[in-house]
Design an enzyme around this catalytic site. Sequence first.
Site, PDB file in Angstrom:
ATOM      1  N   GLY A   1       7.363   4.009  -0.195  1.00 34.81           N
ATOM      2  CA  GLY A   1       7.455   5.354  -0.774  1.00 34.81           C
ATOM      3  C   GLY A   1       8.295   5.298  -2.032  1.00 34.81           C
ATOM      4  O   GLY A   1       9.081   4.365  -2.210  1.00 34.81           O
TER       5      GLY A   1
ATOM      6  N   CYS B   1       8.694  -1.914   3.062  1.00 36.45           N
ATOM      7  CA  CYS B   1       9.514  -1.359   1.971  1.00 36.45           C
ATOM      8  C   CYS B   1      10.318  -0.133   2.449  1.00 36.45           C
ATOM      9  O   CYS B   1      11.250  -0.271   3.228  1.00 36.45           O
ATOM     10  CB  CYS B   1       8.611  -1.044   0.784  1.00 36.45           C
ATOM     11  N   TYR B   2       9.950   1.066   2.051  1.00 38.43           N
ATOM     12  CA  TYR B   2      10.640   2.278   2.516  1.00 38.43           C
ATOM     13  C   TYR B   2      10.644   2.316   4.045  1.00 38.43           C
ATOM     14  O   TYR B   2      11.621   2.734   4.675  1.00 38.43           O
ATOM     15  CB  TYR B   2       9.893   3.498   1.953  1.00 38.43           C
TER      16      TYR B   2
ATOM     17  N   HIS C   1       5.735  -6.251  -0.393  1.00 37.23           N
ATOM     18  CA  HIS C   1       4.445  -5.604  -0.130  1.00 37.23           C
ATOM     19  C   HIS C   1       3.386  -6.649   0.251  1.00 37.23           C
ATOM     20  O   HIS C   1       2.811  -7.293  -0.629  1.00 37.23           O
ATOM     21  CB  HIS C   1       3.995  -4.803  -1.354  1.00 37.23           C
TER      22      HIS C   1
ATOM     23  N   SER D   1     -26.717  12.392  -8.354  1.00 37.93           N
ATOM     24  CA  SER D   1     -26.216  12.332  -9.725  1.00 37.93           C
ATOM     25  C   SER D   1     -26.654  11.042 -10.399  1.00 37.93           C
ATOM     26  O   SER D   1     -26.448  10.871 -11.591  1.00 37.93           O
ATOM     27  CB  SER D   1     -24.696  12.410  -9.711  1.00 37.93           C
ATOM     28  N   GLY D   2     -27.215  10.117  -9.619  1.00 39.29           N
ATOM     29  CA  GLY D   2     -27.514   8.801 -10.166  1.00 39.29           C
ATOM     30  C   GLY D   2     -26.388   7.828  -9.860  1.00 39.29           C
ATOM     31  O   GLY D   2     -26.531   6.624 -10.011  1.00 39.29           O
ATOM     32  N   GLY D   3     -25.240   8.341  -9.403  1.00 35.30           N
ATOM     33  CA  GLY D   3     -24.098   7.488  -9.070  1.00 35.30           C
ATOM     34  C   GLY D   3     -24.184   6.969  -7.640  1.00 35.30           C
ATOM     35  O   GLY D   3     -25.055   7.373  -6.870  1.00 35.30           O
ATOM     36  N   VAL D   4     -23.238   6.084  -7.311  1.00 37.02           N
ATOM     37  CA  VAL D   4     -23.262   5.409  -6.015  1.00 37.02           C
ATOM     38  C   VAL D   4     -22.989   6.381  -4.861  1.00 37.02           C
ATOM     39  O   VAL D   4     -23.695   6.362  -3.844  1.00 37.02           O
ATOM     40  CB  VAL D   4     -22.169   4.309  -5.962  1.00 37.02           C
TER      41      VAL D   4
ATOM     42  N   SER E   1     -23.191   9.739  -4.335  1.00 37.39           N
ATOM     43  CA  SER E   1     -24.206  10.699  -3.891  1.00 37.39           C
ATOM     44  C   SER E   1     -25.426   9.964  -3.355  1.00 37.39           C
ATOM     45  O   SER E   1     -26.081  10.438  -2.418  1.00 37.39           O
ATOM     46  CB  SER E   1     -24.582  11.662  -5.018  1.00 37.39           C
TER      47      SER E   1
ATOM     48  N   LYS F   1     -14.339   3.249  -1.351  1.00 35.18           N
ATOM     49  CA  LYS F   1     -15.466   2.966  -2.248  1.00 35.18           C
ATOM     50  C   LYS F   1     -16.184   1.643  -1.908  1.00 35.18           C
ATOM     51  O   LYS F   1     -17.405   1.597  -1.868  1.00 35.18           O
ATOM     52  CB  LYS F   1     -14.947   2.899  -3.692  1.00 35.18           C
TER      53      LYS F   1
END
Length: 525
Positions: free
Chosen positions: A70, A97-98, A184, A239-242, A244, A381
């Site tokens: 954090g 970490c935090y 990390h 929309s042509g995007g991944v 949708s 994604k």
Amino acid sequence: MPEATDEQKKRGGGFIESEMVAVLDFGGQYNQLICRRIRECGVYSELLPADLPVEKLRDLPLKGLILSGGPKSIYAKDALYPDPSLWELEVPILGICYGLQLMAQHYGGKVAGGEHAEYGPASLHITHGGPLFSDWGAEEPVWMSHGDRVLVAPPGFVVDAQTQETPIAAMHDTQRKRYAVQFHPEVSQTPKGMQLIRRFLMDICHCQGEWRLEDVVQQLVDQVRIQVGEQEEAICALSGGVDSAVAAAVAGRALGDRLHCIFVDHGLLREGEATQVLESFARLHIEVHYVDARESFLRQLEGVVDPEEKRKRIGAAFIRTFEVEAKRWGEVPFLVQGTLYPDVIESGSGASATIKSHHNVGGLPEDLHFSLVEPLRWLFKDEVRQVGLLLGLPETLVWRQPFPGPGLAIRIIGTVTPQRLQLVRQADAIVREEIEASGYHRQLWQYFAVLPGIRSVGVKGDARTYGETIAVRAVRSQDGMTAEWAPLPPALLAKIAQRLCNELPEVSRVVYDITTKPPATVEWE
Ligand code: XMP
């Protein structure tokens, strides 16, 4: 078809799993990454609010818990603290970490406020080792990013490792099943970090590690079927995007011909894009209603120079077109959208029951009065891309680079005319073709051509020209929020410039954009 379990309903959805390791979110910049790393190990994970009441955690099939990093000091006035009864949980807890500082403070160690901040690479010296470090050497590189540090470990804890700046860089108490690291492990700059996370999951939490996207695809499909029911219909704006496209593919499998997709061709798409989307969905036997709105969008843009005005007009025209076209199926109650897990987290965490949609595909407003169907709201994604491939979408669609909703209009500085659109589209096709042929595109977030509207003097054959300039933009980025310009090889840039000038008679000059974001943005408008 499985019904949602009580736990699932309480936390507003998610997958039905036999095991899960949750991450409590104390606001660190890598928190989503911790969650993704756990999933990469085959264990389902969700990022939950830091102060989630422990009864809610007890409802989950929890095998372990991670307390994230954090940005604040644990001594800050508005420092985030977990529910105090968290420490009574019997499952193993790993503090990062935090999370380490919280753990040290709770069990009676000494935490010093931020005089010795440590940011960046550090060398971890393993002193005692301990169960998480069995495959680490005596000295290993790690990534640090902290202000507070633990000076004295709590009673009962063994100190595992230190760095030059941090005397207690890792500690554990096997009896209580509490483990903590100051560095990390989730970032790639800690090369052995994944091994540490895997050890925590498998050796300490005794997870089976059998979570696979192949298995959750069916759950995604079932969830859509449960939400929409056996009779109702849904629509989806492609929309042509991944995002949708994958959301539509999931919903299409669930609903068959009760899903109606609308693809608005606003004429601002890239070369071959409309055909590619239509062919992909035809192969999946999903009905797509193609709307040729090219002329009306161009009319809307006539004489418009201001970038914001272009965006507004395109957005408004899109919604109007969508509303008109959606009527052909009467009163459809459901709208399928490609909202992703990071959007859900950013708008108030997946654990809350009243999750509000963060973004809308194609810029559709919520007052369109549909119930939203968001099959991808629990996925990152890269997982969405895998689901797309598993459902049979082509690689070219699934791995396509981000493309802005207003399309090529915001890559043409000044007015948008059919001739200028044609020029930037052809230039973009050449840029993409060359960069993809070189294989360099795998390292890039985006790569495209811009028509800045600058004329300059040149010479072609033996004649003077006064032609257009094409700006080439290629950037690296993690999320589009910041970006670096990509140092493309000179030979590749030379080939692109040569083709642009040779194949496009209007072009007499090519420039390469070497600005980072900030101060520039990725797009020119
Ligand atoms: P900027 O230009 O703001 O872009 O640095 C960051 C990322 O967002 C994309 N972008 C958009 N995407 N609608 C979208 O769907 C838009 O209006 C829009 N504007 C920018 C851009 O391509 C980059 O990936």
